[in-house]
Scaffold this active site. Structure first.
Site, PDB file in Angstrom:
ATOM      1  CG  ASP A 233      86.357  41.510 -10.648  1.00  0.00           C
ATOM      2  OD1 ASP A 233      86.904  41.618  -9.535  1.00  0.00           O
ATOM      3  OD2 ASP A 233      85.527  40.627 -10.915  1.00  0.00           O
TER       4      ASP A 233
ATOM      5  CB  SER B 213      82.977  35.674  -8.241  1.00  0.00           C
ATOM      6  OG  SER B 213      82.305  36.729  -7.609  1.00  0.00           O
TER       7      SER B 213
ATOM      8  CG  HIS C  97      87.026  39.028  -7.146  1.00  0.00           C
ATOM      9  ND1 HIS C  97      86.187  39.392  -8.162  1.00  0.00           N
ATOM     10  CD2 HIS C  97      86.392  38.027  -6.481  1.00  0.00           C
ATOM     11  CE1 HIS C  97      85.085  38.661  -8.122  1.00  0.00           C
ATOM     12  NE2 HIS C  97      85.185  37.822  -7.105  1.00  0.00           N
TER      13      HIS C  97
END
Length: 558
Positions: A164, A466, A213
């Protein structure tokens, strides 16, 4: 570019060669070059075409190359040792101001009001629950709690790679589970899209996350059960940062391939991939797959190379015991439909997109590759979230991803509590305006938790596939612990095919809606854009795959 010693990294020394004198020079650009022979032969071919090899991942026959030769792609493809070549990304661009790639995971029009945060110790929770457990409906839904799945397994001895934007290893809920020694960053910051470099090399340390994220994903998988903040699905799993995403959220081809190969070489048990590989949302192989729009020979070659190299790297990782989990995407698209509309590709450089309609044989990767578990998202009602991609044969399993518009007709409709709360880097939160300069949330979409000693952690609510994928990755870690074989030094290992079968048979079946169509009109969505036709049976269908992941059932906790 940073590669671990476990991955064979070769910058071969070859006899000097020069590009043809007539080669026109332009701005330096970065390329991915696939080769069939030795790294030395590939390096010589690259040099002869006017390029310079900066890195090699020999396990899958791919090199990272820079060149100022404007004909480099044509010249290098003509070499017999070269199997294919494509742009990775430009070294320099003139398109600043890349928007946050994951902006759609933070709903627009959210209520304001200044969330005060939480503080103090646990209150009103079950035995062993974390202080913010009452905000984690997702863990309750799948039985990833101390009184259910975690009675049987907690992920101890299992290594989970987070591919990520990075992991903030200083976050109090992640610090104990973070493996600094094996974490790697395979990206180099690009100031024109990522903002100013934080370090002189532009290669961020492997324990930071400027985007947020990756840290959010990591907390869902393995936030520590430490009496602080939240708990993850597998709170004793080891988190390894195998960063392939830029600060801006792009995931370029070479970085993604290198991270996958490294994950295989260090024998990670599970890898979570909540992204698609840039610049093509769908990767085609021929003009026949283009139903509307135009494509150049170079663009087709690029898409074919993405398919070949990613397919090879994913297969290599799976063959070495890595269970691969991926988000299905947030475009409300039926991936099983005969055609796919794409208005974003190529998405790099920014503003380069040309709308097209392509056949469903053009794949979004990694989620549609073999050996990858593709995950759709549900809200707290267990209904497929309106934004989630779906499709019979494409979705393997569903998991909580949050849905802001869920529970319409109740006070919970369009509230933060419908989303997924997880860890977030404080500095990223301040930079994005989620927190004020003192670290206090600016609205009720985020939470600050501090313990009696004054240690604080920041958390925010997001929605998306996600967020769904790491729930499945966390349950996969529980399955590896529960059923895997000892590997020495306290580790566990289990064949990815076995992990996938356990996840499938233990998932909670979810039927198609009455009438066969999930209608989102009541939630204020355009029926044409969002309504989802559900194909299949209660056992397996296009919205939920094998069903909603069930941690407790997967490890025999209920």
């Amino acid at each position: 570019m940073v590669l671990a010693a476990a991955v064979t990294t070769v910058v071969a020394t070859a006899p000097a060669a020069t590009a043809a004198p007539a080669a026109e020079q332009g701005p330096a650009a970065e390329y991915v070059v696939a080769f069939t022979g030795s790294p030395e032969a590939a390096t010589a071919a690259v040099q002869a075409a006017g390029g310079s090899v900066t890195d090699v991942t020999e396990e899958v026959g791919v090199a990272l190359v820079t060149s100022s030769n404007t004909r480099f792609l044509d010249d290098v493809r003509a070499r017999g040792e070269i199997a294919g070549a494509a742009r990775n990304h430009a070294v320099g661009t003139s398109d600043p101001g890349m928007p946050h790639r994951f902006a759609d995971e933070r709903p627009a029009g959210r209520p304001g009001g200044g969330g005060p945060g939480h503080g103090g110790g646990p209150a009103g929770h079950g035995p062993g629950e974390e202080p913010l457990a009452d905000l984690q409906w997702d863990m309750e839904m799948i039985g990833a709690t101390p009184d259910a799945a975690q009675r049987r397994a907690t992920g101890k001895g299992v290594d989970v790679g987070i591919m990520d934007s990075g992991i903030d290893a200083s976050h109090p809920d992640l610090a104990r589970n973070f493996d600094a020694a094996r974490s790697r960053n395979f990206t180099t910051d690009m100031p024109d899209i990522d903002g100013p470099c934080e370090v002189p090399s532009c290669v961020d340390p492997a324990d930071v996350d400027e985007n947020g994220h990756g840290t959010h994903v990591a907390g869902i998988v393995a936030a520590d059960d430490n009496g602080f903040g939240i708990g993850g699905v597998a709170p004793d799993a080891t988190l390894v940062n195998v960063r392939a995403g830029q600060d801006s959220g792009y995931f370029f081809l070479y970085e993604t391939v290198a991270a996958l190969v490294y994950s295989a070489e260090i024998r990670l048990d599970v890898v979570n991939m909540s992204f698609y590989t840039d610049p093509w949302l769908y990767n085609c192989t021929s003009r026949d797959e283009y139903l509307e729009g135009t494509v150049t020979d170079e663009e087709l070659a690029e898409q074919r190379l993405v398919r070949d190299l990613l397919g090879g790297a994913l297969g290599y990782a799976s063959s070495r015991g890595v269970t691969l989990v991926s988000s299905a995407g947030n475009a409300a698209t039926d991936l099983a439909a005969p055609t796919r509309t794409d208005e974003t590709s190529p998405d790099y450089p920014p503003d380069a997109a040309r709308p097209r309609v392509v056949a469903n044989t053009c794949l979004t990767l990694p989620t549609e590759a073999p050996n990858v578990i593709s995950v759709s998202a549900v809200g707290p009602s267990t209904t497929k979230a309106d934004y989630s991609n779906y499709g019979l044969g494409d979705i393997d399993i569903a998991a909580p991803g949050g849905w802001y518009r869920d529970l319409v007709g109740t006070p919970a409709y369009m509230t933060a509590g419908n989303l997924i709360l997880s860890s977030y880097p404080l500095q990223a939160a301040i930079a994005e305006g989620l927190a004020d300069p003192n670290g206090q949330p600016v609205d009720d979409m985020s939470v600050r938790y501090c313990d009696a000693a004054g240690v604080c952690g920041f958390y925010t609510y997001l929605q998306g596939t996600s967020m769904a994928a790491p729930h499945v990755a966390g349950v996969a870690a529980l399955v590896v612990e529960a059923f895997g074989r000892p590997t020495g030094h306290g580790g566990r290992a289990l064949d990815p095919a076995v992990v996938a079968r356990v996840l499938a048979w233990s998932a909670e079946d979810h039927p198609c809606p009455a009438g066969g169509v999930e209608d989102y009109s009541d939630e204020g969505r355009d029926p044409v854009a969002y309504n989802a036709v559900c194909q299949g049976t209660t056992d397996v269908n296009g919205l939920y795959g094998e069903g909603i992941v069930d941690a407790a059932a997967a490890v025999g906790g209920r």
